[in-house]
Write a protein that holds these residues in place. Structure first.
Motif, PDB file in Angstrom:
ATOM      1  N   ALA A   7       0.692  -1.210   0.056  1.00  0.00           N
ATOM      2  CA  ALA A   7       0.586  -0.010  -0.069  1.00  0.00           C
ATOM      3  C   ALA A   7       0.884   1.165  -0.250  1.00  0.00           C
ATOM      4  N   GLU A   8       2.011   0.851   1.041  1.00  0.00           N
ATOM      5  CA  GLU A   8       3.078   2.111   1.276  1.00  0.00           C
ATOM      6  C   GLU A   8       4.109   3.015  -0.649  1.00  0.00           C
ATOM      7  N   TYR A   9       4.091   1.641  -1.118  1.00  0.00           N
ATOM      8  CA  TYR A   9       4.831   1.891  -2.724  1.00  0.00           C
ATOM      9  C   TYR A   9       3.680   2.010  -3.539  1.00  0.00           C
ATOM     10  N   LEU A  10       2.128   1.017  -3.422  1.00  0.00           N
ATOM     11  CA  LEU A  10       1.250   1.977  -4.586  1.00  0.00           C
ATOM     12  C   LEU A  10       0.727   3.224  -4.481  1.00  0.00           C
ATOM     13  N   ALA A  11       1.011   4.162  -3.413  1.00  0.00           N
ATOM     14  CA  ALA A  11       0.583   5.829  -2.777  1.00  0.00           C
ATOM     15  C   ALA A  11       0.867   6.433  -3.827  1.00  0.00           C
ATOM     16  N   THR A  12       2.955   6.330  -4.211  1.00  0.00           N
ATOM     17  CA  THR A  12       3.414   6.451  -4.530  1.00  0.00           C
ATOM     18  C   THR A  12       3.180   6.669  -5.921  1.00  0.00           C
ATOM     19  N   GLU A  13       3.889   7.296  -7.083  1.00  0.00           N
ATOM     20  CA  GLU A  13       3.807   8.369  -8.600  1.00  0.00           C
ATOM     21  C   GLU A  13       4.448   6.989  -9.611  1.00  0.00           C
ATOM     22  N   PRO A  14       5.672   6.337  -8.301  1.00  0.00           N
ATOM     23  CA  PRO A  14       6.287   5.590  -9.554  1.00  0.00           C
ATOM     24  C   PRO A  14       5.302   4.371  -9.229  1.00  0.00           C
ATOM     25  N   GLY A  15       4.554   3.839  -8.158  1.00  0.00           N
ATOM     26  CA  GLY A  15       3.810   3.020  -7.543  1.00  0.00           C
ATOM     27  C   GLY A  15       2.461   2.726  -8.388  1.00  0.00           C
ATOM     28  N   THR A  16       2.089   4.036  -8.580  1.00  0.00           N
ATOM     29  CA  THR A  16       0.753   3.564  -9.277  1.00  0.00           C
ATOM     30  C   THR A  16       1.439   4.059 -10.822  1.00  0.00           C
ATOM     31  N   ALA A  17       1.900   4.299 -11.384  1.00  0.00           N
ATOM     32  CA  ALA A  17       2.018   4.588 -12.732  1.00  0.00           C
ATOM     33  C   ALA A  17       2.221   3.305 -13.372  1.00  0.00           C
ATOM     34  N   LEU A  18       2.916   2.489 -12.126  1.00  0.00           N
ATOM     35  CA  LEU A  18       3.050   0.939 -12.623  1.00  0.00           C
ATOM     36  C   LEU A  18       1.971   0.286 -12.846  1.00  0.00           C
ATOM     37  N   VAL A  19       1.512   0.047 -11.489  1.00  0.00           N
ATOM     38  CA  VAL A  19       0.636  -0.234 -12.148  1.00  0.00           C
ATOM     39  C   VAL A  19      -1.033  -0.066 -12.826  1.00  0.00           C
ATOM     40  N   TRP A  20      -0.602   1.332 -12.687  1.00  0.00           N
ATOM     41  CA  TRP A  20      -2.096   1.823 -14.066  1.00  0.00           C
ATOM     42  C   TRP A  20      -1.932   1.216 -15.701  1.00  0.00           C
ATOM     43  N   ALA A  21      -0.329   1.345 -16.050  1.00  0.00           N
ATOM     44  CA  ALA A  21       0.325   0.681 -17.138  1.00  0.00           C
ATOM     45  C   ALA A  21      -0.042  -1.545 -17.631  1.00  0.00           C
ATOM     46  N   HIS A  22       0.460  -2.043 -16.165  1.00  0.00           N
ATOM     47  CA  HIS A  22      -0.040  -2.861 -16.085  1.00  0.00           C
ATOM     48  C   HIS A  22      -1.567  -3.498 -15.852  1.00  0.00           C
ATOM     49  N   MET A  23      -2.386  -2.424 -15.143  1.00  0.00           N
ATOM     50  CA  MET A  23      -4.209  -2.354 -15.751  1.00  0.00           C
ATOM     51  C   MET A  23      -4.501  -2.345 -16.811  1.00  0.00           C
ATOM     52  N   LEU A  24      -3.986  -1.147 -17.717  1.00  0.00           N
ATOM     53  CA  LEU A  24      -4.422  -1.014 -19.018  1.00  0.00           C
ATOM     54  C   LEU A  24      -3.978  -2.161 -19.726  1.00  0.00           C
ATOM     55  N   ALA A  25      -2.373  -2.560 -19.997  1.00  0.00           N
ATOM     56  CA  ALA A  25      -1.971  -3.824 -20.087  1.00  0.00           C
ATOM     57  C   ALA A  25      -2.845  -4.594 -20.495  1.00  0.00           C
ATOM     58  N   TRP A  26      -3.230  -5.599 -19.783  1.00  0.00           N
ATOM     59  CA  TRP A  26      -4.688  -6.651 -18.728  1.00  0.00           C
ATOM     60  C   TRP A  26      -5.980  -6.425 -19.017  1.00  0.00           C
ATOM     61  N   ASP A  27      -6.345  -5.048 -19.054  1.00  0.00           N
ATOM     62  CA  ASP A  27      -7.761  -4.594 -19.743  1.00  0.00           C
ATOM     63  C   ASP A  27      -7.691  -5.089 -20.737  1.00  0.00           C
ATOM     64  N   LEU A  28      -6.789  -4.562 -21.916  1.00  0.00           N
ATOM     65  CA  LEU A  28      -6.919  -4.277 -23.072  1.00  0.00           C
ATOM     66  C   LEU A  28      -6.353  -6.073 -24.025  1.00  0.00           C
ATOM     67  N   PHE A  29      -5.575  -6.926 -23.357  1.00  0.00           N
ATOM     68  CA  PHE A  29      -6.176  -8.004 -23.374  1.00  0.00           C
ATOM     69  C   PHE A  29      -6.963  -8.884 -23.139  1.00  0.00           C
ATOM     70  N   VAL A  30      -7.472  -8.666 -22.308  1.00  0.00           N
ATOM     71  CA  VAL A  30      -8.625  -9.039 -21.943  1.00  0.00           C
ATOM     72  C   VAL A  30      -9.827  -8.823 -22.847  1.00  0.00           C
ATOM     73  N   GLY A  31     -10.239  -7.221 -22.852  1.00  0.00           N
ATOM     74  CA  GLY A  31     -11.252  -7.073 -24.054  1.00  0.00           C
ATOM     75  C   GLY A  31     -10.916  -7.267 -25.569  1.00  0.00           C
ATOM     76  N   ARG A  32      -9.695  -7.517 -25.392  1.00  0.00           N
ATOM     77  CA  ARG A  32      -9.476  -7.866 -27.075  1.00  0.00           C
ATOM     78  C   ARG A  32     -10.093  -9.367 -27.913  1.00  0.00           C
ATOM     79  N   TRP A  33      -9.651  -9.778 -26.338  1.00  0.00           N
ATOM     80  CA  TRP A  33     -10.299 -11.201 -26.292  1.00  0.00           C
ATOM     81  C   TRP A  33     -11.843 -11.854 -26.466  1.00  0.00           C
TER      82      TRP A  33
END
Length: 149
Positions: free
Chosen positions: A70-96
């Protein structure tokens, strides 16, 4: 740079979503969506964000504890990393979901809301689409696609 990559992540994924939602029957939409490469832009941003954070992230994912994570995700790098992860995964699922919807000839007015929900809340959209898929796959062609039989 982190904030720029955060913003860029959605911008590189959005055109693919726009094609699948707004022009699902266009021949180029299907051709583009059939390529696994559409997931590469947000995935590459994820990798660029991960490289300088790798030794911080590795212990968080190999020995997860809610406090440090939680501490890491509250940082800018943590938030950006999770955001990119979510969008890549969501696009993969959406594509399917898009490709399965086209294969089963599910009407675009049914698929568009499912794809929008996938962008926003993919873990909700996936079971929703699986129900739609089951209802529309009257000959159980999904099993054939998966097993090749």
């Amino acid at each position: 740079m982190t904030a720029t990559l955060f913003d860029l992540t959605f911008l590189v994924a959005a055109p693919f979503w726009a094609l699948m939602i707004f022009v699902p029957k266009w021949s180029w939409t299907r051709r583009i969506a059939e390529s696994y490469l559409i997931v590469l832009p947000p995935a590459l941003i994820y990798i660029v964000l991960l490289i300088p954070e790798f030794f911080t992230v590795l212990p968080l994912v190999t020995q997860p504890e809610i406090g440090p994570l939680a501490e890491y995700l509250a940082t800018e790098p943590g938030t950006a990393l999770v955001w990119a992860h979510m969008l890549a995964w969501d696009l993969f699922v959406g594509r399917w979901i898009y490709l399965e919807g086209r294969r089963l000839n599910v009407h675009p007015l049914v698929m568009a809301p499912v794809l929008v929900i996938t962008i926003l809340l993919a873990p909700v959209a996936l079971p929703l689409f699986l129900i739609i898929r089951k209802l529309c796959d009257t000959t159980n062609r999904g099993a054939t696609v998966v097993t090749g039989q």
